[in-house]
Design an enzyme around this catalytic site. Structure first.
Site, PDB file in Angstrom:
ATOM      1  N   HIS A  89       0.877  -1.144  -0.038  1.00  0.00           N
ATOM      2  CA  HIS A  89       0.086  -0.027  -0.136  1.00  0.00           C
ATOM      3  C   HIS A  89       0.785   1.141  -0.011  1.00  0.00           C
ATOM      4  O   HIS A  89       1.841   0.997   0.614  1.00  0.00           O
ATOM      5  CB  HIS A  89      -0.697  -0.025   1.301  1.00  0.00           C
ATOM      6  CG  HIS A  89      -2.299  -0.863   1.105  1.00  0.00           C
ATOM      7  ND1 HIS A  89      -2.855  -0.815   0.062  1.00  0.00           N
ATOM      8  CD2 HIS A  89      -2.512  -1.971   1.928  1.00  0.00           C
ATOM      9  CE1 HIS A  89      -3.851  -1.594   0.233  1.00  0.00           C
ATOM     10  NE2 HIS A  89      -3.523  -2.439   1.193  1.00  0.00           N
TER      11      HIS A  89
ATOM     12  N   CYS B 175       0.027   1.819  -5.453  1.00  0.00           N
ATOM     13  CA  CYS B 175      -0.701   2.869  -6.023  1.00  0.00           C
ATOM     14  C   CYS B 175       0.018   4.116  -6.220  1.00  0.00           C
ATOM     15  O   CYS B 175       0.987   4.526  -5.903  1.00  0.00           O
ATOM     16  CB  CYS B 175      -1.867   3.167  -5.098  1.00  0.00           C
ATOM     17  SG  CYS B 175      -2.793   1.703  -4.755  1.00  0.00           S
TER      18      CYS B 175
END
Length: 333
Positions: free
Chosen positions: A228, A294
């Site tokens: 993440h 991301c």
């Protein structure tokens, strides 16, 4: 007597019998020294003699003493004149309050727009607070989970019951916690993590995860890891450049990788984790490492990809300080 009466001063008081008195008003009696006669009170039609008209007085008071009423001022554009006193109409009583508070189509539309705007602002604030918590607020939780995973990994590596078998007739017991792959180091960022085996949301909530179908650390192929974009994991991954070191520690070896390239792709471009990155179906000849996260920060409509190549393999020795960690992984660039 008539002559005597005629010779008398007319201003003097005279006594007249009621039977001989003519019908009508008596003349006003004046004093000798009064030059002005006393004028009788002006009477209106239908009023008593000498009495002032109450209706006329009230009308005069309303009209400001007989003056002409002022011309009514017309309202300016955008203004609305509302009577202060309530008045009865066919729809009931109207007043300042009822006129100003009675809902209209325009007021209903404005109320709907205002309520919708307030709801959207409230929802936006909730989303913003949740995003802020996911990025910054759960750092302590990530640290706690990483400490727990690190302890589990150390227990696995230090457990003598998982040593390789000395003969083919007796198999060694399976290592506990097969979902732990090893440790990942990025010296330039001063960060390291325990890597779990899996990239499902529950796998990578607090740790980077290994793509199960990709190669194992140090093997020919593409050892791929996802994480993440939060402060305690891959928040600063965009700071890596070609030549920067990435280290991987397993139970048996240390692997030193060096960054070869980085790119930003769409989430659907899964070929970046193929055995040969960007070339699905091609047979690999190198040991590669790929990190994915991301992009940009606070969003996920892109993916940031960092590729690295294996440049060194060192045997891990628990008897040595830091288990024989290579110097390139120790230093912070």
């Amino acid at each position: 007597m008539a002559a005597q009466a005629a010779g008398q001063d007319p201003s003097a008081t005279a006594v007249i019998r009621t039977a001989d008195a003519p019908t009508g008003l008596l003349p006003a009696v004046r004093k000798k020294d009064d030059a002005k006669p006393v004028r009788p009170a002006v009477k209106d039609k239908g009023d008593a003699v000498g009495a002032a008209s109450v209706a006329a007085a009230a009308a005069a008071a309303r009209d400001g003493g007989g003056d002409e009423p002022a011309e009514e001022t017309k309202p300016k554009r955008g203004e609305k004149v509302v009577k202060l006193r309530p008045e009865q109409t066919g729809e009931g009583y109207k007043s300042v309050y009822s006129e100003l508070t009675r809902p209209t189509l325009g007021s209903r539309i404005r109320t709907g727009v205002r309520v919708s705007g307030e709801l959207m602002i409230t929802f936006g604030l909730i989303v913003l607070l949740f995003a802020g918590y996911e990025v910054f607020g759960n750092s302590a939780k990530v640290e706690d989970e990483q400490d727990t995973l690190a302890n589990q990994l150390d227990e696995q590596w230090n457990d003598p019951t998982v040593a390789p078998s000395t003969g083919p007739s007796k198999a060694a017991p399976a290592a506990p916690g097969k979902d732990l792959v090893g440790r990942l180091y990025i010296p330039k960022l001063g960060m390291n993590w325990v890597v779990v085996d899996g990239v499902e949301p529950h796998d990578i909530r607090y740790a980077p995860g290994h793509y199960p179908q990709s190669a194992k650390p140090g093997k020919i192929g593409n050892f791929s890891v996802a994480g993440h974009r939060i402060r305690k994991i891959f928040w600063r991954l965009d700071e890596l450049h070609p030549g920067d070191v990435i280290g991987v520690e397993t139970r048996s070896n240390w692997y030193v990788y060096k960054v070869s390239s980085s790119e930003v792709v769409r989430p659907t471009q899964i070929e970046v984790v193929a055995p040969v990155p960007g070339q699905p179906g091609k047979k690999p000849t190198k040991a590669m490492l790929t990190l994915t996260t991301c992009n940009p920060k606070f969003n996920n409509y892109q993916r940031l990809i960092v590729h690295a190549e294996l440049v060194e393999t060192v045997k891990r020795d628990p008897k040595l300080p830091d288990a024989g960690r290579p110097a390139d992984i120790k230093k912070k660039a």
